[in-house]
Motif scaffolding. Structure first.
Motif, short mmCIF file in Angstrom:
data_model
loop_
_atom_site.label_atom_id
_atom_site.label_comp_id
_atom_site.label_asym_id
_atom_site.label_seq_id
_atom_site.Cartn_x
_atom_site.Cartn_y
_atom_site.Cartn_z
N LYS A 69 0.83 -1.21 0.00
CA LYS A 69 0.00 0.00 0.00
C LYS A 69 0.87 1.26 0.00
CE LYS A 69 -3.74 2.15 2.62
NZ LYS A 69 -4.51 2.10 3.85
N LEU A 70 1.90 1.27 0.85
CA LEU A 70 2.80 2.43 0.89
C LEU A 70 3.52 2.62 -0.43
CD1 LEU A 70 4.33 2.03 4.47
CD2 LEU A 70 2.74 3.80 3.69
N THR A 71 3.97 1.52 -1.03
CA THR A 71 4.67 1.59 -2.31
C THR A 71 3.74 2.14 -3.39
OG1 THR A 71 6.07 -0.27 -1.70
CG2 THR A 71 5.94 0.24 -4.03
N TYR A 72 2.50 1.67 -3.41
CA TYR A 72 1.53 2.13 -4.40
C TYR A 72 1.26 3.63 -4.24
CZ TYR A 72 -2.82 2.61 -6.97
OH TYR A 72 -3.78 3.01 -7.86
N SER A 77 2.14 9.26 -6.17
CA SER A 77 2.67 10.60 -5.91
C SER A 77 3.73 10.97 -6.95
CB SER A 77 3.27 10.65 -4.51
OG SER A 77 3.98 11.83 -4.29
N LEU A 78 4.63 10.03 -7.24
CA LEU A 78 5.68 10.28 -8.23
C LEU A 78 5.10 10.47 -9.63
CD1 LEU A 78 8.41 7.78 -7.00
CD2 LEU A 78 8.46 10.28 -6.86
N GLU A 79 4.04 9.73 -9.96
CA GLU A 79 3.40 9.89 -11.27
C GLU A 79 2.85 11.30 -11.42
OE1 GLU A 79 0.45 6.80 -11.60
OE2 GLU A 79 1.84 5.45 -12.59
N LYS A 80 2.23 11.83 -10.36
CA LYS A 80 1.71 13.20 -10.42
C LYS A 80 2.82 14.21 -10.64
CE LYS A 80 -2.34 12.38 -7.53
NZ LYS A 80 -2.97 12.65 -6.23
N LYS A 81 3.95 14.01 -9.95
CA LYS A 81 5.08 14.93 -10.11
C LYS A 81 5.64 14.85 -11.53
CE LYS A 81 6.57 15.08 -5.32
NZ LYS A 81 7.64 14.78 -4.36
N VAL A 82 5.78 13.65 -12.06
CA VAL A 82 6.30 13.47 -13.42
C VAL A 82 5.35 14.10 -14.43
CG1 VAL A 82 6.80 11.75 -15.21
CG2 VAL A 82 7.70 11.44 -12.91
N ASP A 83 4.04 13.96 -14.23
CA ASP A 83 3.07 14.58 -15.14
C ASP A 83 3.22 16.09 -15.13
OD1 ASP A 83 2.03 12.14 -15.92
OD2 ASP A 83 0.29 12.22 -14.56
N GLY A 84 3.42 16.67 -13.93
CA GLY A 84 3.62 18.12 -13.84
C GLY A 84 4.87 18.57 -14.55
N ILE A 85 5.95 17.82 -14.37
CA ILE A 85 7.22 18.15 -15.05
C ILE A 85 7.06 18.02 -16.56
CG2 ILE A 85 9.61 17.36 -15.38
CD1 ILE A 85 9.59 16.60 -12.36
N ASP A 86 6.34 17.00 -17.01
CA ASP A 86 6.10 16.80 -18.44
C ASP A 86 5.36 17.99 -19.04
OD1 ASP A 86 6.19 15.22 -20.84
OD2 ASP A 86 4.07 14.74 -20.52
N LYS A 87 4.36 18.50 -18.34
CA LYS A 87 3.62 19.67 -18.84
C LYS A 87 4.53 20.89 -18.94
CE LYS A 87 -0.92 18.23 -17.26
NZ LYS A 87 -2.03 18.48 -16.32
N LYS A 88 5.40 21.07 -17.93
CA LYS A 88 6.34 22.21 -17.97
C LYS A 88 7.29 22.09 -19.15
CE LYS A 88 6.56 23.63 -13.15
NZ LYS A 88 7.43 23.79 -11.98
N VAL A 89 7.81 20.88 -19.39
CA VAL A 89 8.74 20.67 -20.50
C VAL A 89 8.05 20.96 -21.82
CG1 VAL A 89 10.05 18.90 -21.76
CG2 VAL A 89 10.23 19.05 -19.27
#
Length: 103
Positions: A69-72, A77-89
């Motif tokens: 559960k913690l890993t999931y 959380s990391l997917e949301k951060k990567v999506d935000g970075i992708d939009k900025k790029v």
């Protein structure tokens, strides 16, 4: 007379189905002794052992589930951060193209 003939035949049939002393010795040699049976009995798990193992497995199962559960949650959380970075790029890429086009 007839009764004695049947009895002889019955006795011969019984003798034919009985084991010899040699056959019995062979069987005795392949049988377990009382001590061997007691050793086997002593090494077998009791109901208490099984319940203890089930409780331990239940505890381990819960711990594994909590870890999953913690890993999931961390992956989400990391997917949301990567999506935000992708939009900025993507946004920066568009801006770079506009700047280069203006030159």
């Amino acid at each position: 007379i007839r009764g004695s003939m049947a009895t002889k035949e019955e006795l011969q049939g019984i003798r034919g189905s009985m084991a010899t002393k040699e056959e019995l010795q062979g069987i005795r040699g392949s049988m377990a002794t009382k001590e061997e049976l007691q050793d086997i009995r002593d090494s077998m798990a009791t109901k208490h052992d099984i319940v203890r193992l089930e409780n331990k497995m239940d505890t381990n199962h819960k711990a594994l589930f909590d870890g999953y559960k913690l890993t999931y949650e961390k992956v989400c959380s990391l997917e949301k951060k990567v999506d935000g970075i992708d939009k900025k790029v993507e946004s920066h890429d568009v801006e770079i193209r506009v700047i280069r086009g203006a030159e």
